[in-house]
Design a protein around this motif. Structure first.
Motif, PDB file in Angstrom:
ATOM      1  N   PRO A 134      26.991  54.628  37.459  1.00  0.00           N
ATOM      2  CA  PRO A 134      28.300  55.272  37.587  1.00  0.00           C
ATOM      3  C   PRO A 134      29.398  54.330  38.084  1.00  0.00           C
ATOM      4  CG  PRO A 134      26.592  56.700  38.460  1.00  0.00           C
ATOM      5  CD  PRO A 134      25.943  55.382  38.176  1.00  0.00           C
ATOM      6  N   THR A 135      29.034  53.341  38.915  1.00  0.00           N
ATOM      7  CA  THR A 135      30.060  52.407  39.390  1.00  0.00           C
ATOM      8  C   THR A 135      30.540  51.532  38.234  1.00  0.00           C
ATOM      9  OG1 THR A 135      29.169  52.435  41.625  1.00  0.00           O
ATOM     10  CG2 THR A 135      30.509  50.540  41.038  1.00  0.00           C
ATOM     11  N   LEU A 136      29.601  51.098  37.393  1.00  0.00           N
ATOM     12  CA  LEU A 136      29.982  50.312  36.212  1.00  0.00           C
ATOM     13  C   LEU A 136      30.908  51.144  35.316  1.00  0.00           C
ATOM     14  CD1 LEU A 136      29.663  47.859  34.296  1.00  0.00           C
ATOM     15  CD2 LEU A 136      27.663  49.011  33.325  1.00  0.00           C
ATOM     16  N   GLU A 137      30.560  52.405  35.132  1.00  0.00           N
ATOM     17  CA  GLU A 137      31.383  53.292  34.292  1.00  0.00           C
ATOM     18  C   GLU A 137      32.806  53.399  34.858  1.00  0.00           C
ATOM     19  OE1 GLU A 137      30.650  54.458  31.496  1.00  0.00           O
ATOM     20  OE2 GLU A 137      28.460  54.335  31.407  1.00  0.00           O
ATOM     21  N   LEU A 138      32.848  53.573  36.172  1.00  0.00           N
ATOM     22  CA  LEU A 138      34.161  53.701  36.829  1.00  0.00           C
ATOM     23  C   LEU A 138      35.015  52.466  36.589  1.00  0.00           C
ATOM     24  CD1 LEU A 138      33.709  55.180  40.437  1.00  0.00           C
ATOM     25  CD2 LEU A 138      35.106  56.071  38.584  1.00  0.00           C
ATOM     26  N   ALA A 139      34.387  51.287  36.807  1.00  0.00           N
ATOM     27  CA  ALA A 139      35.123  50.025  36.671  1.00  0.00           C
ATOM     28  C   ALA A 139      35.650  49.879  35.246  1.00  0.00           C
ATOM     29  CB  ALA A 139      34.216  48.861  37.041  1.00  0.00           C
ATOM     30  N   LEU A 140      34.814  50.202  34.276  1.00  0.00           N
ATOM     31  CA  LEU A 140      35.238  50.054  32.875  1.00  0.00           C
ATOM     32  C   LEU A 140      36.339  51.062  32.534  1.00  0.00           C
ATOM     33  CD1 LEU A 140      31.746  49.511  31.172  1.00  0.00           C
ATOM     34  CD2 LEU A 140      33.470  47.785  31.754  1.00  0.00           C
ATOM     35  N   ARG A 141      36.245  52.230  33.133  1.00  0.00           N
ATOM     36  CA  ARG A 141      37.244  53.275  32.849  1.00  0.00           C
ATOM     37  C   ARG A 141      38.615  52.906  33.434  1.00  0.00           C
ATOM     38  NH1 ARG A 141      36.466  59.509  34.689  1.00  0.00           N
ATOM     39  NH2 ARG A 141      38.658  60.078  34.751  1.00  0.00           N
ATOM     40  N   LEU A 142      38.584  52.344  34.653  1.00  0.00           N
ATOM     41  CA  LEU A 142      39.855  52.030  35.316  1.00  0.00           C
ATOM     42  C   LEU A 142      40.449  50.715  34.815  1.00  0.00           C
ATOM     43  CD1 LEU A 142      38.962  53.173  38.946  1.00  0.00           C
ATOM     44  CD2 LEU A 142      40.276  54.394  37.216  1.00  0.00           C
ATOM     45  N   HIS A 143      39.615  49.873  34.183  1.00  0.00           N
ATOM     46  CA  HIS A 143      40.120  48.607  33.620  1.00  0.00           C
ATOM     47  C   HIS A 143      39.707  48.576  32.145  1.00  0.00           C
ATOM     48  CE1 HIS A 143      40.868  47.346  37.766  1.00  0.00           C
ATOM     49  NE2 HIS A 143      39.679  47.890  38.033  1.00  0.00           N
ATOM     50  N   PRO A 144      40.443  49.290  31.316  1.00  0.00           N
ATOM     51  CA  PRO A 144      40.005  49.527  29.936  1.00  0.00           C
ATOM     52  C   PRO A 144      39.782  48.258  29.103  1.00  0.00           C
ATOM     53  CG  PRO A 144      41.895  50.892  30.505  1.00  0.00           C
ATOM     54  CD  PRO A 144      41.711  49.940  31.618  1.00  0.00           C
ATOM     55  N   GLY A 145      40.544  47.207  29.320  1.00  0.00           N
ATOM     56  CA  GLY A 145      40.378  46.020  28.455  1.00  0.00           C
ATOM     57  C   GLY A 145      39.335  45.034  28.959  1.00  0.00           C
ATOM     58  N   PRO A 160      40.653  36.210  32.795  1.00  0.00           N
ATOM     59  CA  PRO A 160      41.293  37.523  32.828  1.00  0.00           C
ATOM     60  C   PRO A 160      40.345  38.597  32.287  1.00  0.00           C
ATOM     61  CG  PRO A 160      42.629  35.922  31.580  1.00  0.00           C
ATOM     62  CD  PRO A 160      41.330  35.253  31.905  1.00  0.00           C
ATOM     63  N   ARG A 161      40.684  39.842  32.590  1.00  0.00           N
ATOM     64  CA  ARG A 161      39.899  41.017  32.152  1.00  0.00           C
ATOM     65  C   ARG A 161      38.430  40.950  32.606  1.00  0.00           C
ATOM     66  NH1 ARG A 161      43.759  40.217  28.566  1.00  0.00           N
ATOM     67  NH2 ARG A 161      42.634  38.749  27.265  1.00  0.00           N
ATOM     68  N   THR A 162      38.266  40.547  33.901  1.00  0.00           N
ATOM     69  CA  THR A 162      36.920  40.532  34.485  1.00  0.00           C
ATOM     70  C   THR A 162      36.862  41.586  35.583  1.00  0.00           C
ATOM     71  OG1 THR A 162      36.688  38.164  34.071  1.00  0.00           O
ATOM     72  CG2 THR A 162      35.249  39.109  35.770  1.00  0.00           C
ATOM     73  N   VAL A 163      35.730  42.257  35.711  1.00  0.00           N
ATOM     74  CA  VAL A 163      35.506  43.069  36.912  1.00  0.00           C
ATOM     75  C   VAL A 163      34.228  42.570  37.580  1.00  0.00           C
ATOM     76  CG1 VAL A 163      36.710  45.176  36.185  1.00  0.00           C
ATOM     77  CG2 VAL A 163      34.288  44.898  35.675  1.00  0.00           C
ATOM     78  N   VAL A 164      34.206  42.686  38.928  1.00  0.00           N
ATOM     79  CA  VAL A 164      33.070  42.187  39.699  1.00  0.00           C
ATOM     80  C   VAL A 164      32.363  43.375  40.344  1.00  0.00           C
ATOM     81  CG1 VAL A 164      32.402  40.714  41.642  1.00  0.00           C
ATOM     82  CG2 VAL A 164      34.315  40.044  40.163  1.00  0.00           C
ATOM     83  N   LEU A 165      31.023  43.377  40.278  1.00  0.00           N
ATOM     84  CA  LEU A 165      30.237  44.394  40.979  1.00  0.00           C
ATOM     85  C   LEU A 165      29.452  43.665  42.061  1.00  0.00           C
ATOM     86  CD1 LEU A 165      28.736  46.247  37.855  1.00  0.00           C
ATOM     87  CD2 LEU A 165      30.902  46.713  39.012  1.00  0.00           C
ATOM     88  N   ALA A 224      22.379  52.723  30.348  1.00  0.00           N
ATOM     89  CA  ALA A 224      23.660  53.435  30.211  1.00  0.00           C
ATOM     90  C   ALA A 224      24.627  52.716  29.282  1.00  0.00           C
ATOM     91  CB  ALA A 224      24.284  53.620  31.588  1.00  0.00           C
ATOM     92  N   ARG A 225      24.712  51.391  29.417  1.00  0.00           N
ATOM     93  CA  ARG A 225      25.687  50.629  28.638  1.00  0.00           C
ATOM     94  C   ARG A 225      25.030  49.407  28.002  1.00  0.00           C
ATOM     95  NH1 ARG A 225      31.171  51.209  27.970  1.00  0.00           N
ATOM     96  NH2 ARG A 225      31.958  52.976  29.199  1.00  0.00           N
ATOM     97  N   PRO A 226      24.190  49.620  26.991  1.00  0.00           N
ATOM     98  CA  PRO A 226      23.478  48.475  26.416  1.00  0.00           C
ATOM     99  C   PRO A 226      24.423  47.452  25.791  1.00  0.00           C
ATOM    100  CG  PRO A 226      23.130  50.482  25.104  1.00  0.00           C
ATOM    101  CD  PRO A 226      23.850  50.882  26.333  1.00  0.00           C
TER     102      PRO A 226
END
Ligand code: ADP
Length: 632
Positions: free
Chosen positions: A158-169, A223-228, A197-199
């Motif tokens: 769910p955290t990965l989903e959230l990050a992708l949702r809030l940072h669409p690109g 750019p367009r990176t998110v960190v978990l 969840a996200r293969p």
């Protein structure tokens, strides 16, 4: 032993029995229970510290009989060698040999592993109530009978989903973790979840990188990176870290938003995530431990699975990364909201506002009071002015009425000089016609004419003064002169009524300050009343005496007659309006007189004379002024 001593001995035994019975029945004296909290890491790590506090608080509050709590922090990520575990086991076994431990609470997976492996040796007979352990970390079917606990449902996708949702690109996803046994366990669980969840999303796992290298990488992310961020107890060189501190350093350095899975990292720069809350587990585990302490066997308490996760965000980080709150999923919790001045100083503002309001109300009340006072002052002044006007109007009416009464006498008085003038004029004409007029005779005739004319003029002038509306200007007046003037005005009328007028005037002449026309009106009124009262008095006895006297501090004017007198019970009422005994009277004269005299700060009263008739006494304050006298 005498009887007494024996009796005392019995009674001691009885008391002892009672005390023992009480002692057994009182929970406070029940056997002390012992609990060991077993941590895989140090309890000074912030996450474990809050968890520990919650465990202790719940245990203490829930055991009125008292519970002895021991704490063992094994520091496993810094001392990872098996040797350390063996030493620990031996040490704890020896340490607790003399203590009967009732419950051991292992916190997090490595602690449970240790307890399951060596618990029987270290804490024989103790139940195990675990806390903060993922179902994936053990096989529930293999749990021994003395074990129960709270299963933590850790979720990562769910955290990965959230990050992708809030940072669409988003094009790159980095997952950062340490390489301790515990760190790796979590990463493995996450990896399985992400894959399911996200293969399609490729995740770049950075496991066990020494912090300096890690920070360097994070500072230059594309750019367009998110960190978990998961956890980091040690890097791959074995260097230990405090996972909280690592979270803050990472969030501070990374040029991309950082998300995490445990809410205890929130506040140090992490944007948020679908996070689990270990506090909830601590409380739940302590409750289970209390049940065991109360006598329920652990085998009768199946492990409880708790999902204590929520979407949690740091308001400041949402602003930093330009994330609109509306994009957050419903039910998301936003913490660290920058409280405005209202929230921050609410009490102060409320108190200040209250005081201000109070002050304003006070000022308003004072203003209102002042206004109403002013109004009533003005109303008073207005009503005083109205009374003055009414009095002046009444006085005027009174004078007009008096002039009306005097008109016959006045006409007579004017007629006399006019007749004389006519006679003199005719004589002068005759002298001129006879052609021998002596200038001396003619002069005498003309002087007579002028004198008579003056006389008639004076009468008209006085009558006009009385009929004139409004009083004269107040000035210093000689009382004697006023008496003389009024008597002169009334002279003919008095003569017509056969009244003899006399004066007894005080010397030196007393002075008062006032309105000449009004005061003369009073005198004239009294004189005419006196004259009226003597209508029945035999001719020759009709005497009017007007006196002026200095009496103590007052100037007195007395008008005395030999008339009918006044009935004793009417001595006061005669001054009331519309009180009259005359067929054609209005009964206003004396009431006007009293109001004029009061306006001059004086008084007026009536009394009967011993020799018959009445006397009206006016008292006025004298004036010491030396201004012009009776000038008008
Ligand atoms: P009016 O003369 O119109 O009656 P006043 O107020 O001047 O009104 O007088 C009221 C009454 O007081 C008179 O009607 C009279 O009965 C009584 N009064 C006033 N002056 C005298 C006086 N000198 N002697 C006896 N009675 C008097």
């Amino acid at each position: 032993m005498n009887v007494h001593a024996r009796r005392r001995g019995y009674s001691h035994a009885a008391w002892l029995a009672v005390l023992l019975a009480l002692g057994l029945a009182t929970p406070g004296l029940a056997q002390m229970r012992r609990v060991v909290l077993l941590y895989d890491e140090r309890t000074d790590l912030p996450g474990l510290a809050t968890l520990d506090a919650r465990l202790v608080a719940t245990l203490t509050a829930g055991s009125p009989g008292g519970v002895e709590i021991y704490r063992e922090a094994m520091d496993l990520s810094r001392f990872a060698a098996d040797r350390h575990r063996v030493l620990l086991r031996n040490y704890l076994r020896a340490k607790y040999a003399d203590k009967r431990i009732d419950v051991v609470i292992p916190v997090l997976g490595p602690a449970l592993d240790f307890a399951l492996a060596h618990g029987r040796e270290m804490f024989p007979g103790a139940a195990i109530v675990f806390c903060g352990i993922d179902r994936r970390e053990f096989d529930a079917r293999r749990l021994p009978a003395n074990v129960t606990g709270v299963i933590l449902k850790r979720v990562f996708a769910p955290t990965l989903e959230l990050a992708l949702r809030l940072h669409p690109g988003t094009e790159h996803v980095l997952l950062i973790s340490g390489s301790s046994e515990f760190d790796r366990r979590l990463v493995e669980a996450a990896r399985v979840e992400f894959r399911a969840a996200r293969p399609e999303v490729t995740i770049d796992y950075r496991i066990g990188l020494p912090l300096p290298d890690l920070l360097e990488t994070l500072a230059r992310l594309p750019p367009r990176t998110v960190v978990l961020y998961s956890t980091m107890f040690t890097d791959r060189t074995g260097r230990p870290y405090v996972p909280h501190e690592v979270a803050a350093r990472i969030a501070d350095t990374a040029n991309a938003p950082v998300y995490a899975f445990v809410d205890q990292y929130l506040g140090g720069g992490i944007v948020g995530g679908h996070m689990y809350n270990l506090d909830v587990h601590a409380e739940e585990a302590a409750r289970l431990a209390l049940q065991v302490l109360a006598g329920t066997p652990p085998s009768a308490i199946p492990p409880v699975e708790r999902l204590a996760s929520a979407d949690v965000f740091d308001w400041r980080q949402l602003r930093r990364w330009g994330i609109d709150e509306h994009q957050l999923p419903a039910g998301a919790v936003v913490r660290f909201r920058d409280i405005g001045p209202w929230e921050r100083y609410r009490t102060t503002i409320l108190i200040a506002a209250g005081l201000l309001l109070l002050q304003s109300a006070l000022i308003a009340a004072l203003l209102l009071e002042r206004r109403s006072r002013r109004r009533s002052q003005m109303a008073l002044q207005q009503s005083e002015a109205r009374v003055n006007v009414q009095r002046a109007e009444l006085a005027h009416l009174g004078r007009v009425a008096m002039v009306g009464e005097l008109s016959a006498a006045l006409a007579h008085e004017i007629n006399q000089p006019l007749t004389a003038i006519l006679a003199n004029a005719r004589a002068a004409l005759r002298l001129i016609k006879s052609d021998g007029p002596g200038s001396v005779e003619l002069r005498a005739i003309l002087e007579d004419i002028a004198a008579d004319d003056l006389r008639a003029g004076t009468v008209v002038h006085r009558a006009r003064d009385l009929v004139k509306k409004g009083g004269s200007e107040p000035r210093i007046l000689s009382v004697n002169e006023m008496v003389a003037e009024v008597l002169e005005l009334a002279r003919t009328d008095l003569q017509d009524h056969g009244v003899v007028a006399r004066t007894r005037l005080c010397s030196p002449a007393p002075r008062v300050f006032g309105d000449r026309v009004q005061l003369e009106q009073v005198l004239l009124n009294l004189i005419m009343n006196a004259s009226d009262a003597m209508r029945e008095t035999p001719a020759g006895q009709r005497l009017l005496i007007v006196s002026t006297v200095m009496h103590g501090d007052a100037v007195r004017i007395e008008v005395e007659d030999r008339g009918s007198g006044i009935a004793p019970d009417a001595l006061e009422t005669v001054f009331e309006p519309f009180v009259t005994t005359k067929g054609d009277g209005l009964g206003l004269g004396l009431s006007i007189c009293r109001s004029i005299i009061s306006a001059h700060h004086g008084s007026i009263r009536a009394q009967n004379n011993s020799e018959g008739g009445a006397t009206f006494v006016i008292s006025l304050p004298p004036t010491t002024g030396t201004g012009p006298l009776n000038a008008s």
